[in-house]
Design a protein around this motif. Structure first.
Motif, PDB file in Angstrom:
ATOM      1  N   ASN A  36       0.826  -1.215   0.000  1.00  0.00           N
ATOM      2  CA  ASN A  36       0.000   0.000   0.000  1.00  0.00           C
ATOM      3  C   ASN A  36       0.857   1.260   0.000  1.00  0.00           C
ATOM      4  N   ILE A  39       2.538   1.680  -3.431  1.00  0.00           N
ATOM      5  CA  ILE A  39       1.554   2.144  -4.425  1.00  0.00           C
ATOM      6  C   ILE A  39       1.222   3.610  -4.185  1.00  0.00           C
ATOM      7  N   MET A  40       1.132   3.994  -2.900  1.00  0.00           N
ATOM      8  CA  MET A  40       0.833   5.392  -2.558  1.00  0.00           C
ATOM      9  C   MET A  40       1.932   6.326  -3.081  1.00  0.00           C
ATOM     10  N   ILE A  42       4.249   5.710  -5.453  1.00  0.00           N
ATOM     11  CA  ILE A  42       4.310   5.691  -6.924  1.00  0.00           C
ATOM     12  C   ILE A  42       3.196   6.547  -7.511  1.00  0.00           C
TER      13      ILE A  42
END
Lengths: 98, 244
Positions: A36, A39-40, A42
């Motif tokens: 998570n 992904i945050m 990126i």
């Protein structure tokens, strides 16, 4: 009558205990897992770059701006992405310490 | 042996072609699933709250707890003044939640894996945030891009960076959900593809697929929550300083 009062008092104590449990479980962070978090970061970086490059390209294509303007907005976009990552991480840190 | 393409599940299929002028309003697998998600949410809320009682029955308390969950989320992120956006966040949460969950059913389309759909919702949040910001704070809302006390000398650098940072939030919000959903569904499809390919040994990927579906159910709920709370954080800028 007295029995009812003691029952109500007991229920109140139980409700307060449950509320305490709820608030402590709420304080857990939502983005702590590695996937998570990555992904945050990126998405924040990519979002800033995309918007910066988009604005720069629009200025370059629609208003015949110099190519330097496009490069400048890509740079601004990169910094904006970094700013968003900083804001998100500070929000997470704040949430952790609450 | 032909291998199934795991990206095929994200292709839009047109079922009923329709056009108004140059606008394509065809019924596609995406639009039908979206309508399904909305209908399901309406039926669930309407059906379970038809006979409201002071002491709620289990079905009524399920809907009430869901609503209070969203209300508490908004209150803890935005504050008491932010209660006006609870209906919007609640609708958003249900739409994303049902979209994520419906996508796990066979022959259903995961519309939350499409940039255009999730992007449109994030763009709506951006517009609402701007309107609410100007409505509550007037033109002083524009100080978001250049806070008071900052030296004017750095304005030419700071203002464009802050504007891009503000405009890029819906993009990062969209990318986050889309990436999570796409990765999850590709992984499911790839692992499920091994069930028949491996013959008798296929029970191992079958078991793994079952575990993955459970995991995706959890991810679907978690992502709907994350999307809603991030939208709340996003909208909170419009109310900042109001609760002081």
């Amino acid at each position: 009558m007295n029995e009812e009062k003691t029952q109500i008092a007991e229920i109140k104590v139980q409700i307060e205990a449950l509320k305490g449990k709820l608030s402590s479980s709420k304080k857990k962070s939502i983005e702590t897992s590695g996937l998570n978090l990555s992904i945050m970061i990126i998405s924040d970086l990519a979002g800033g770059l995309l918007v910066g490059a988009g604005i720069g390209y629009m200025l370059y294509a629609l208003f015949d701006a110099h190519l330097v303007v496009l490069a400048l907005f890509v740079l601004f976009g990169g910094f904006a992405g970094l700013l968003n990552v900083y804001k998100s991480i500070s929000h997470l840190e704040k949430e952790k310490h609450q | 042996m032909s291998m199934h393409n795991p990206l095929e599940q994200f292709e839009i299929d047109v079922y009923v072609p329709m056009h108004i002028g140059s606008f394509d309003i065809s019924l596609t697998n995406a639009s039908i699933t979206m309508m399904g998600a909305v209908l399901l949410a309406i039926i669930l809320i309407w059906g379970l709250t038809r006979k409201l009682k002071i002491i709620p029955h289990p079905a009524q308390s399920l809907v009430e707890s869901l609503y209070y969950f969203v209300q508490n989320m908004v209150e803890s992120t935005i504050g008491h003044k932010g209660l006006s956006v609870v209906p919007f966040i609640f609708s958003l949460f249900l739409f994303i939640l049902f979209g994520n969950l419906l996508g796990l059913f066979p022959y259903m389309f995961t519309f939350t894996s499409h940039l255009s759909i999730v992007g449109a919702i994030a763009f709506l949040a951006l517009i609402i945030s701007m309107i609410l910001g100007v409505y509550h704070k007037g033109f002083s809302w524009f100080h978001v891009f250049f806070p008071k006390g900052v030296p004017w000398l750095i304005a030419p650098i700071m203002i464009p960076i802050e504007i891009i940072s503000f405009l890029s939030k819906p993009f990062s919000l969209t990318l986050r959900l889309v990436m999570n959903m796409t990765v999850g569904h590709i992984m499911l499809e790839v692992v499920a593809g091994f069930v028949f390919a491996l013959g008798l040994a296929g029970f191992v990927p079958l078991l793994f697929t079952a575990i993955l579906i459970l995991f995706e159910l959890f991810i679907g709920v978690l992502q709907a929550y994350i999307y809603s709370i991030l939208s709340c954080i996003y909208l909170s800028e419009a109310f900042e300083g109001e609760n002081d």
